[in-house]
Design a protein around this motif. Sequence first.
Motif: not given
Length: 352
Positions: A320-332
């Motif tokens: 979940a943490t890795t997913m959030l970091l991706d979301v914060m970088q604008g990734k889908t």
Amino acid sequence: MIDLVPAKGSSLGPIAVEKFTSGVKTPVTLRTIAEMAGVHPSTVSRALRSDAAPNETNRRIAQLADALEYRPDVAAASLRTRRSDAVGVLVHRLTDVVQAILFEAIESTLTEHGYQAIVANTYDDPGEQRRRVELLQSRRVDGLILADAHLDARYVDWVASRGIPFVLVNRHAGGYPAVTLDDYEGGRLVGNHLSDLGHRQVAILRGIEHSSASSERVRGCLDALAARGIAVPPDAIEATTLSASTGRDAVHRVLERHPGVSAVFAVNDFDALGAMIGLRELGREPGIDVAVVGFNDVPVAEAARLTTVRSPHNVMGAAATTMLLDVMQGKTVESVRLAPELIVRATSCPPA
């Protein structure tokens, strides 16, 4: 006295730094280091970033900052960059073992990426959930991890309207990105296990209704039992608050109505442990007279020899943490569902 002598060709001249161990010290700033090193403050700022290039100048600046006991002014940096390098984690209650394990995994992963975790208890109360989110946003957190989502998704819809990056963990709601266990499949594993043992009178301690995890575990178990021709009466399904005391009380109520119950499925290990206590109070031994199955496989479950469904919460929190970091970088990103595993121990038994 600590002498920092640069290598040949470095832009830094010889530097001597005295570390004071007493008295009032003037705060060390980027400018302080820059003046001593003979470089621009922006050079110092770049050199002290976690992703700084490993060249000689950056190493010497880092040594100087360490010798001066430099500590970044996080508040000032947040105002400049509009980033706090902090993530808010909302849990329903950190005294819950599952939530604590999740938070440890989240915090560890965030630390590896240079972020700080700020945890907030919401007690699953809608008003408290909103207050905590607003408080974390006032602290300029860069994102949120919600471990307290409700099935109706109103709370998560409201978080989405505030424009802050977020993901869900351990619960899902409204189609938002989430990392969860396949709770329905976990419930099916339990239903099939109990029916394979020969049980036809099953009671279920269903946990809290607004939790997707609790609801899907119950649904999976009921569907698996129904496929084998086993029906569970509605009054053999008891609500709990995921604690040993409510599990104990729920078993007393169910067996008063259905004394022939030969198996109990609790959607949480602590409910299951409470059910074991309640059964013994009623003169029935778990694993001999009545089968008991829990869910999560918290550390105490093994000591209690409790049959349960294992949920990899460490993996879940890190993912979940890795997913959030991706979301914060604008990734889908796409939601992730992890596979459950049935762990059979001494509390499994056929009908007495």
